[in-house]
Scaffold this motif. Structure first.
Motif, PDB file in Angstrom:
ATOM      1  N   ASP A  67     -16.624 -15.793  25.226  1.00 13.54           N
ATOM      2  CA  ASP A  67     -17.308 -17.051  24.922  1.00 13.54           C
ATOM      3  C   ASP A  67     -16.832 -18.094  25.920  1.00 13.54           C
ATOM      4  O   ASP A  67     -15.681 -18.075  26.358  1.00 13.54           O
ATOM      5  N   SER A 116     -25.157 -22.499  34.282  1.00  9.97           N
ATOM      6  CA  SER A 116     -25.028 -21.212  34.969  1.00  9.97           C
ATOM      7  C   SER A 116     -23.573 -20.773  35.128  1.00  9.97           C
ATOM      8  O   SER A 116     -23.313 -19.684  35.648  1.00  9.97           O
ATOM      9  N   GLU A 128     -21.547 -19.997  32.670  1.00 12.47           N
ATOM     10  CA  GLU A 128     -21.223 -18.956  31.690  1.00 12.47           C
ATOM     11  C   GLU A 128     -21.557 -17.556  32.198  1.00 12.47           C
ATOM     12  O   GLU A 128     -20.702 -16.653  32.124  1.00 12.47           O
ATOM     13  N   PRO A 129     -22.777 -17.292  32.709  1.00 11.49           N
ATOM     14  CA  PRO A 129     -23.035 -15.948  33.246  1.00 11.49           C
ATOM     15  C   PRO A 129     -22.086 -15.574  34.381  1.00 11.49           C
ATOM     16  O   PRO A 129     -21.628 -14.424  34.463  1.00 11.49           O
ATOM     17  N   GLY A 141     -18.709 -14.681  32.957  1.00  8.18           N
ATOM     18  CA  GLY A 141     -18.762 -13.380  32.287  1.00  8.18           C
ATOM     19  C   GLY A 141     -18.662 -12.235  33.267  1.00  8.18           C
ATOM     20  O   GLY A 141     -17.910 -11.275  33.056  1.00  8.18           O
ATOM     21  N   ASP A 167     -26.868 -14.999  24.160  1.00 10.70           N
ATOM     22  CA  ASP A 167     -27.275 -15.434  25.494  1.00 10.70           C
ATOM     23  C   ASP A 167     -27.688 -14.208  26.308  1.00 10.70           C
ATOM     24  O   ASP A 167     -26.840 -13.462  26.800  1.00 10.70           O
ATOM     25  N   THR A 178     -26.558 -14.018  30.214  1.00 15.72           N
ATOM     26  CA  THR A 178     -25.185 -13.610  30.520  1.00 15.72           C
ATOM     27  C   THR A 178     -25.030 -12.101  30.467  1.00 15.72           C
ATOM     28  O   THR A 178     -24.494 -11.487  31.398  1.00 15.72           O
ATOM     29  N   LYS A 186     -26.772 -10.324  33.391  1.00 15.62           N
ATOM     30  CA  LYS A 186     -26.032 -10.453  34.648  1.00 15.62           C
ATOM     31  C   LYS A 186     -24.829  -9.504  34.677  1.00 15.62           C
ATOM     32  O   LYS A 186     -24.518  -8.907  35.717  1.00 15.62           O
ATOM     33  N   ILE A 187     -24.158  -9.378  33.534  1.00 18.26           N
ATOM     34  CA  ILE A 187     -22.992  -8.494  33.465  1.00 18.26           C
ATOM     35  C   ILE A 187     -23.405  -7.038  33.647  1.00 18.26           C
ATOM     36  O   ILE A 187     -22.775  -6.283  34.398  1.00 18.26           O
ATOM     37  N   LYS A 218     -23.644  -4.325  24.150  1.00 22.08           N
ATOM     38  CA  LYS A 218     -23.505  -5.701  23.686  1.00 22.08           C
ATOM     39  C   LYS A 218     -23.548  -5.773  22.157  1.00 22.08           C
ATOM     40  O   LYS A 218     -24.437  -5.202  21.529  1.00 22.08           O
TER      41      LYS A 218
END
Length: 376
Positions: A112, A179, A181-182, A185, A207, A210, A213-214, A224
Motif C-alpha cells: 500500500d 503515478s 504508486e504503480p 509497486g 488499483d 498498479t 504494471k507489476i 493478486k
C-alpha cells in the motif's frame, strides 16, 4: 560535551536532539521552543539541518538492513511452512520424510502507498509518496520506497538562474503523484525478487493499474489478492451513492446492517468460491424477510417471529426499488466470487502509513523530512 567524528566534530547532544525531533514529527521551530522552555541554549536552524542530513543517512542504512533481515525471516518461515505441509503428504520407503527446500521461495506480501499531503478524492498533488512491502508470514517490512518530486536547493538555483551547489539531491520522480504508486509497486517487487525468492501472492487495494504494471514487469505468475478493508469500503461507497435515491440508506444503522450482511457472507466462505456465490444470492432476500433459501446460519428460518435487531424498528427492509439496487450489487460480487473467496489484508501497511504520518504530519510541509529517507 561529548563529540563524535573527531575533536572538532558535532556534539552528540545536537545529533540526539535532531533524532528526537524527527521521531516526534517536529521541526527546528519545535526544537527551539522546547529548549527555550527548559531555559537552555538552542541550535541554529542550519546546524539542525546538518544534523538532519547526518541522521537521515544512518536511518536509511538501518532501514535497509532491517528489510534484509526481515526478508530472510520471511523466506525461512515460508520454507518451514512448506516443509511441514510436505511432511504430511510424502515419505520415502523407509518412512523418513523427503522435503527438499523449494527453489525459488514463493512468498506472499501486502502493499500500500501513502502520500504526505491529504488527497481530496479529486486532486492528488503530493510532492512525496512512500510505500512498503510487508511479508504475510513475518508481518515485517521487506522493502520500502520513497518518491520525491522536488528539491529546494535545485529550485532555488533555478530561480536565481545559477548552477546548484553540490548537494545530495532527493528529487527522484518527475511524473504525477498518482503515478508514484504503480512505480513504487514495481520497484519493491523488483527489490525482493532474486534467484531464490519470488513474490507470488500480492495483497493490495483494487488499483488495477498498479497490479497490471507489476505483472508486466515481473511476470504473470503473481496472484493478486484483494484487501478485506477495501472491499468493505467499496460497499460503503455504493451505499453512500444510493442514499440520494433511497431514504432508508440515510440511516447509518441500515447501512451498517447491509454492509455487515455482505461481509459476513464473504468472510465465512473464504477459499470456497462456489459456496460464496451461493451465500451472496441469499443476502438480499434475507434482509427482505425471505428465508426460503437461507442456510443454517439464519435464525429467522426456524423462528419466523425473530426480530431484526440491527434494523430500524426491528423490521425487515421493504422498499422494492432498493431491493433491485441491492440485487445488482450482489450480482456484481457474485461475478467476482473467485476473487473475493481469497482475500488478504493490508492492515499492516495502513498501520505503517499512520506511523509515517506521525513522524511527518500531513498538516505541515513534509518535503524535507520525508525526502531524508530517499535511498542514495
Amino acid at each position: 560535551g561529548k563529540r563524535h567524528g573527531g575533536p572538532n566534530g558535532p556534539f552528540d547532544v545536537n545529533t540526539k536532539a535532531t533524532l528526537g525531533m524527527i521521531n516526534i514529527g517536529g521541526g527546528a521551530t519545535h526544537v527551539r521552543a522546547f529548549t527555550a522552555a527548559l531555559n537552555i541554549p538552542s541550535m541554529h536552524h542550519k546546524t539542525i539541518k546538518k544534523r538532519e542530513n547526518e541522521v537521515g543517512k544512518k536511518l536509511v542504512e538501518v532501514a535497509e538492513q532491517s528489510c534484509l533481515d526481515a526478508l530472510q525471516e520471511e523466506k525461512d518461515k515460508t520454507v518451514e511452512e512448506k516443509m511441514q505441509q510436505d511432511q504430511q503428504t510424502s515419505a520415502d520407503p523407509q518412512g523418513e520424510k523427503n522435503t527438499p527446500v523449494p527453489q525459488p521461495v514463493n512468498i506472499g506480501a501486502s502493499f500500500d502507498a501513502g502520500w504526505s499531503t491529504r488527497g481530496s478524492g479529486r486532486q492528488y498533488n503530493s510532492d512525496t509518496g512512500h510505500a512498503v512491502l510487508i511479508g504475510n508470514k513475518s508481518r515485517k517490512c521487506l522493502s520500502f520506497s520513497v518518491k520525491s518530486k522536488r528539491c529546494r536547493i535545485c529550485e532555488n538555483a533555478d530561480r536565481r538562474q545559477k548552477k546548484p551547489k553540490r548537494h545530495s539531491c532527493h528529487k527522484n520522480w518527475s511524473g504525477s503523484s498518482k503515478s508514484m504508486e504503480p512505480a513504487m509497486g514495481v520497484e519493491l517487487v523488483g527489490k525482493v525478487k532474486s534467484d531464490d525468492c519470488h513474490v507470488q501472492e500480492f495483497t493490495m487495494d483494487n488499483d488495477s493499474i498498479t497490479i497490471s504494471k507489476i505483472i508486466e514487469a515481473h511476470g504473470s505468475n503473481i496472484v493478486k489478492k484483494s484487501d478485506t478493508n477495501h472491499v468493505k469500503k467499496n460497499i460503503n461507497t455504493v451505499l453512500y451513492k444510493l442514499n440520494t435515491v433511497h431514504k432508508e440508506l440515510r440511516n447509518s444503522t441500515t447501512c451498517n446492517y447491509i454492509r455487515r450482511q455482505f461481509m459476513y457472507a464473504i468472510k465465512q466462505n473464504q477459499e470456497n468460491p462456489q459456496k460464496l456465490e451461493e451465500r451472496l444470492s441469499q443476502v438480499v432476500p434475507h434482509m427482505y424477510d425471505d428465508h426460503s433459501n437461507c442456510g443454517s446460519w439464519c435464525k429467522h428460518r426456524d423462528n419466523p417471529n425473530q426480530k431484526y435487531m440491527y434494523l430500524p424498528y426491528k423490521k425487515p427492509l421493504s422498499n422494492p426499488k432498493l431491493r433491485q439496487d441491492l440485487e445488482k450489487l450482489a450480482d456484481q460480487y457474485k461475478a467476482k466470487a473467485a476473487q473475493l473467496a481469497y482475500l488478504g489484508s493490508s492492515q499492516a501497511n495502513e498501520s505503517f502509513n499512520n506511523t509515517v504520518s506521525s513522524k511527518a504530519p500531513k498538516n505541515r510541509y513534509p518535503l524535507a523530512k520525508i525526502s531524508l529517507l530517499v535511498p542514495k
